[in-house]
Design an enzyme around this catalytic site. Structure first.
Site, PDB file in Angstrom:
ATOM      1  CE  LYS A  52      13.978   7.804   3.101  1.00 28.04           C
ATOM      2  NZ  LYS A  52      14.240   9.230   3.339  1.00 28.04           N
ATOM      3  NE  ARG A 150      10.938  15.625   5.787  1.00 24.99           N
ATOM      4  CZ  ARG A 150      11.534  14.740   4.988  1.00 24.99           C
ATOM      5  NH1 ARG A 150      10.917  14.262   3.933  1.00 24.99           N
ATOM      6  NH2 ARG A 150      12.765  14.339   5.224  1.00 24.99           N
ATOM      7  CE1 TYR A 279     -13.698  -4.538 -13.138  1.00 22.82           C
ATOM      8  CE2 TYR A 279     -11.373  -4.076 -12.779  1.00 22.82           C
ATOM      9  CZ  TYR A 279     -12.507  -4.829 -12.505  1.00 22.82           C
ATOM     10  OH  TYR A 279     -12.438  -5.847 -11.594  1.00 22.82           O
ATOM     11  CG  ASP A 328      -5.631  -9.182  -8.168  1.00 24.26           C
ATOM     12  OD1 ASP A 328      -4.974  -8.728  -7.211  1.00 24.26           O
ATOM     13  OD2 ASP A 328      -6.870  -9.344  -8.152  1.00 24.26           O
TER      14      ASP A 328
END
Ligand SMILES: *Cc1c(COP(=O)(O)O)cnc(C)c1O
Length: 388
Positions: A52, A150, A279, A328
């Protein structure tokens, strides 16, 4: 994949776009891991390889073809679309859709010969009605919740639903499955309770005249450490990719990592003391420093939580990521490493020289698990395959 072929070391200069950020997939390691799984189970027990989420980020078509070649008896996917992709890749083995289906998907399920996992009576009724209406018959596996909390019918309430399994006219019960909640302590008390619950479900179903041909419960952790849970079919996932379900299992089995993730230095820059990097200036150089910028970022799956936390390998040495990881681009401090040049190989995951960064170590930096690291590596990171 076209583009630049891996060299003997599996080292690629450029991806098809020229951007040198890529994953190297070692199919020899995949084959090895599959064989180790086979050794853990008794003769006659079948393997449903879980592929998966694009085979945990490794590329489902290619991975499934190799595993089918190795003798994988069946495959597990999460969605109908993933199952259809495997059929398009030429996979002929049974494919079980583990995470449930919707009645609207019936045509696709039938067309691709997929085996749905049904997790409640409502889904059973709807899918059966759709199948009757269209004149299809199909096999299904029933999910039972033994403590995962679940999907699945509650094992504790079996008396209230078991007889309803007789109602479908077009659906045939082929298998019964459940899933463990605590892979890392699979031989622990909670796991034992789940196993006991599953056994009593099988007993009860038999008593009510149901006759599923397979029962399955074992994920990788149970394949490795819990033979009582193997039944007639096991469902290994993460171990096939060379990841240990828990660190202590290194004594029980030898697995080889399948994926490594590499890039090359885009720019190298000497910056003065007191320079803010990236940043919001979360890192400031304490001295004149050599900062390498890498063409990889959180849009590639290089998690932003790695900011000021993770390390990469350059010239076989560890270099720290400094400042925040950008979408990026990512910066590393290579001041302490000799003779670094632009274009030099950088290993994000994998080996270089005598050093290695495992997916598990990377997961710890982001406070997550290897599964999430692997499945987060983005679509713009090409995967190169090497089959030795
Ligand atoms: C993902 C999954 C597995 C495989 O689990 P691993 O821990 O990766 O071995 C097995 N069964 C089901 C139902 C799953 O969803």
């Amino acid at each position: 994949m076209s583009g630049v072929a891996p060299s003997r070391e599996g080292c690629v200069t450029m991806g098809p776009s020229g951007r040198p950020t890529f994953c190297h997939i070692d199919l020899g390691a995949l084959r090895w891991n599959f064989r180790q799984a086979r050794k853990k189970i008794a003769a006659g027990v079948k393997i449903l390889s879980v592929v998966k989420a694009d085979a945990y980020g490794h590329g489902a078509s290619r991975i499934a073809r190799i595993l089918e070649d190795e003798g994988s008896d069946a495959f597990g996917v999460a969605t109908v679309e993933e199952g259809a992709e495997l059929r398009q890749a030429g996979i002929g083995a049974p494919i079980v859709v583990l995470a449930g289906i919707y009645a609207e998907q019936l045509e696709e399920v039938v067309k691709n010969g997929l085996v749905p996992v049904i997790c409640d009576l409502e889904m059973l009724r709807r899918v059966d009605a759709a199948a009757v209406e269209r004149g299809h018959t199909l096999k299904y596996h029933l999910k039972v919740d033994t403590g995962m909390g679940r999907i699945g019918l509650l094992a504790s309430e079996i008396a209230s639903w078991s007889l309803s399994l007789r109602a479908p006219r077009a659906l045939k019960l082929e298998g019964v499955l459940s899933h463990f909640a605590q892979a890392e302590s699979v031989s622990g008390e909670y796991t034992q309770r789940q196993l006991k619950s599953f056994l009593s479900v099988l007993e009860h179903l038999k008593g009510d005249g149901h006759d599923p041909v397979v029962a399955h419960m074992a994920n990788s952790a149970a394949v490795i450490t819990l033979p009582q849970a193997h039944f007639s079919l096991v469902r290994p996932g993460v171990m096939l990719y060379g990841i240990y379900p828990a660190p202590h299992m290194t004594d029980d089995i030898e697995l080889k990592p399948v994926l490594s993730w590499k890039t090359r230095i885009l720019q190298l820059k000497k910056v003065p003391q007191g320079s803010r990097i990236s940043y919001r200036g979360t890192f400031v150089t304490e001295k004149e420093s050599l900062i390498a910028t890498l063409p990889v970022g959180y849009a590639d799956g290089y998690n932003r939580l790695f900011s000021n936390r993770s390390e990469v390998l350059v010239h076989g040495e560890r270099a720290p990521v400094v400042g925040t990881v950008c979408m990026d681009l990512t910066m590393v401090d290579v001041t302490a490493i000799r003779e670094v040049r632009p274009g030099d190989e950088v290993v994000l995951v994998g080996k270089q020289g005598g050093q290695a960064i495992a997916v598990g170590e990377m997961a710890a930096w982001a406070n997550t698990i290897p599964y999430e690291i692997l499945t987060s590596i983005g679509a713009r990171v090409p995967r190169y395959y090497e089959d030795l």
